[in-house]
Design a protein around this motif. Structure first.
Motif, PDB file in Angstrom:
ATOM      1  N   CYS A 102       0.825  -1.217   0.000  1.00  0.00           N
ATOM      2  CA  CYS A 102       0.000   0.000   0.000  1.00  0.00           C
ATOM      3  C   CYS A 102       0.856   1.263   0.000  1.00  0.00           C
ATOM      4  N   LEU A 103       1.931   1.241   0.757  1.00  0.00           N
ATOM      5  CA  LEU A 103       2.728   2.454   0.953  1.00  0.00           C
ATOM      6  C   LEU A 103       3.912   2.598   0.001  1.00  0.00           C
ATOM      7  N   LEU A 104       4.457   1.479  -0.468  1.00  0.00           N
ATOM      8  CA  LEU A 104       5.687   1.547  -1.263  1.00  0.00           C
ATOM      9  C   LEU A 104       5.478   1.293  -2.747  1.00  0.00           C
ATOM     10  N   ALA A 150      -0.578  -2.862  -6.594  1.00  0.00           N
ATOM     11  CA  ALA A 150      -1.146  -2.470  -7.888  1.00  0.00           C
ATOM     12  C   ALA A 150      -2.537  -1.855  -7.722  1.00  0.00           C
ATOM     13  N   LEU A 151      -3.284  -2.337  -6.746  1.00  0.00           N
ATOM     14  CA  LEU A 151      -4.655  -1.853  -6.570  1.00  0.00           C
ATOM     15  C   LEU A 151      -4.787  -0.673  -5.613  1.00  0.00           C
ATOM     16  N   SER A 152      -3.824  -0.496  -4.723  1.00  0.00           N
ATOM     17  CA  SER A 152      -4.028   0.501  -3.671  1.00  0.00           C
ATOM     18  C   SER A 152      -2.990   1.609  -3.595  1.00  0.00           C
ATOM     19  N   TYR A 153      -1.856   1.462  -4.251  1.00  0.00           N
ATOM     20  CA  TYR A 153      -0.779   2.434  -4.090  1.00  0.00           C
ATOM     21  C   TYR A 153      -1.257   3.843  -4.409  1.00  0.00           C
ATOM     22  N   ARG A 154      -0.994   4.729  -3.489  1.00  0.00           N
ATOM     23  CA  ARG A 154      -1.348   6.149  -3.578  1.00  0.00           C
ATOM     24  C   ARG A 154      -2.848   6.423  -3.553  1.00  0.00           C
ATOM     25  N   HIS A 155      -3.619   5.460  -3.130  1.00  0.00           N
ATOM     26  CA  HIS A 155      -5.062   5.674  -2.978  1.00  0.00           C
ATOM     27  C   HIS A 155      -5.390   5.696  -1.496  1.00  0.00           C
ATOM     28  N   THR A 156      -6.396   6.473  -1.149  1.00  0.00           N
ATOM     29  CA  THR A 156      -6.795   6.564   0.253  1.00  0.00           C
ATOM     30  C   THR A 156      -8.264   6.203   0.466  1.00  0.00           C
ATOM     31  N   GLU A 157      -8.983   5.859  -0.608  1.00  0.00           N
ATOM     32  CA  GLU A 157     -10.388   5.491  -0.440  1.00  0.00           C
ATOM     33  C   GLU A 157     -10.447   4.168   0.316  1.00  0.00           C
ATOM     34  N   ALA A 192      -9.386  -4.823   8.909  1.00  0.00           N
ATOM     35  CA  ALA A 192      -9.964  -3.582   9.444  1.00  0.00           C
ATOM     36  C   ALA A 192      -8.858  -2.609   9.860  1.00  0.00           C
ATOM     37  N   ALA A 193      -7.843  -3.116  10.533  1.00  0.00           N
ATOM     38  CA  ALA A 193      -6.731  -2.251  10.963  1.00  0.00           C
ATOM     39  C   ALA A 193      -5.986  -1.678   9.763  1.00  0.00           C
ATOM     40  N   LEU A 194      -5.745  -2.503   8.747  1.00  0.00           N
ATOM     41  CA  LEU A 194      -5.068  -2.026   7.539  1.00  0.00           C
ATOM     42  C   LEU A 194      -5.877  -0.949   6.843  1.00  0.00           C
ATOM     43  N   THR A 195      -7.170  -1.153   6.761  1.00  0.00           N
ATOM     44  CA  THR A 195      -8.043  -0.183   6.097  1.00  0.00           C
ATOM     45  C   THR A 195      -8.072   1.137   6.858  1.00  0.00           C
ATOM     46  N   LEU A 252      -1.290   6.555   7.083  1.00  0.00           N
ATOM     47  CA  LEU A 252       0.137   6.387   6.798  1.00  0.00           C
ATOM     48  C   LEU A 252       0.491   6.871   5.394  1.00  0.00           C
ATOM     49  N   ARG A 253      -0.413   6.670   4.449  1.00  0.00           N
ATOM     50  CA  ARG A 253      -0.174   7.136   3.074  1.00  0.00           C
ATOM     51  C   ARG A 253      -0.013   8.655   3.054  1.00  0.00           C
ATOM     52  N   ARG A 254      -0.903   9.368   3.788  1.00  0.00           N
ATOM     53  CA  ARG A 254      -0.803  10.827   3.855  1.00  0.00           C
ATOM     54  C   ARG A 254       0.498  11.261   4.533  1.00  0.00           C
ATOM     55  N   ARG A 255       0.868  10.565   5.593  1.00  0.00           N
ATOM     56  CA  ARG A 255       2.112  10.900   6.307  1.00  0.00           C
ATOM     57  C   ARG A 255       3.336  10.725   5.401  1.00  0.00           C
ATOM     58  N   LEU A 256       3.381   9.609   4.692  1.00  0.00           N
ATOM     59  CA  LEU A 256       4.521   9.374   3.805  1.00  0.00           C
ATOM     60  C   LEU A 256       4.543  10.340   2.627  1.00  0.00           C
ATOM     61  N   SER A 257       3.385  10.736   2.138  1.00  0.00           N
ATOM     62  CA  SER A 257       3.350  11.639   0.996  1.00  0.00           C
ATOM     63  C   SER A 257       3.862  13.031   1.359  1.00  0.00           C
TER      64      SER A 257
END
Length: 181
Positions: free
Chosen positions: A46-48, A100-107, A163-166, A172-177
């Motif tokens: 998800c993050l990398l 492939a399905l989630s990178y850089r997405h936050t929905e 649930a925790a990952l979602t 975490l995506r926003r923090r890394l960006s």
């Protein structure tokens, strides 16, 4: 070497290490243990992204196979004969699909579906491998259907991890960006 490449390499190494730590946070139950390895590999995807997320898991599995005791029950090439090794192999394609399905997405729904598909891929690799090792190598008379049924004990733990990952993925995506600039 660019700053972005170095950062990606360091984050990949971090997620390989976190996956190793996740192996030691385990609850023995059924034919294998509930661990946090999938949790960290899913976050890596998800993050990398595909390249570096997959690299983190190839690094983790590779280090374990060359002898570092970073799998739940040790390490080394003989681990190939452990019934649970298919789940370790499954971390690699699982991470690729999640990335492939989630990178850089936050929905959240997109993340949940990617994590769920990644978890299913993990089982797609793990269960047949476990059956093969148990049936061919150890001579067990377990049927594939019985082995698949025995995996139901892991569903509640998987649901909690999903649930925790979602919940954590977008944060975490926003923090890394923030550091991508």
């Amino acid at each position: 070497m660019s700053h972005k490449t170095l950062r990606a390499m360091l984050l990949s190494a971090l997620f390989a290490a976190l996956t190793a730590v996740g192996a030691f946070i385990h609850v023995p139950i059924g034919p294998t243990s509930i661990t946090l390895q999938f949790f960290f590999s899913a976050l890596a995807g998800c993050l990398l992204g595909v390249k570096w997320g997959v690299f983190s898991q190839v690094l983790y599995v590779g280090l374990g196979l060359i002898g570092f005791p970073i799998f739940t029950m040790g390490g080394g090439i003989s681990y190939l004969l452990q019934p649970s090794f298919g789940f370790l192999l499954g971390l690699i394609p699982s991470t690729a699909v999640i990335a492939a399905l989630s990178y850089r997405h936050t929905e959240r729904i997109r993340l949940l579906l990617s994590f769920l598909l990644g978890d299913l891929i993990l089982y797609l690799f793990g269960v047949p491998y476990m059956y093969l090792i148990m049936h061919v190598y150890t001579g067990s008379s377990v049927t594939l259907a019985a082995l698949m049924a025995s995996m139901l004990v892991y569903v509640p733990g998987d649901a909690v991890k999903l649930a925790a990952l979602t919940a954590l993925g977008p944060v975490l995506r926003r923090r890394l960006s923030q550091y991508d600039r």
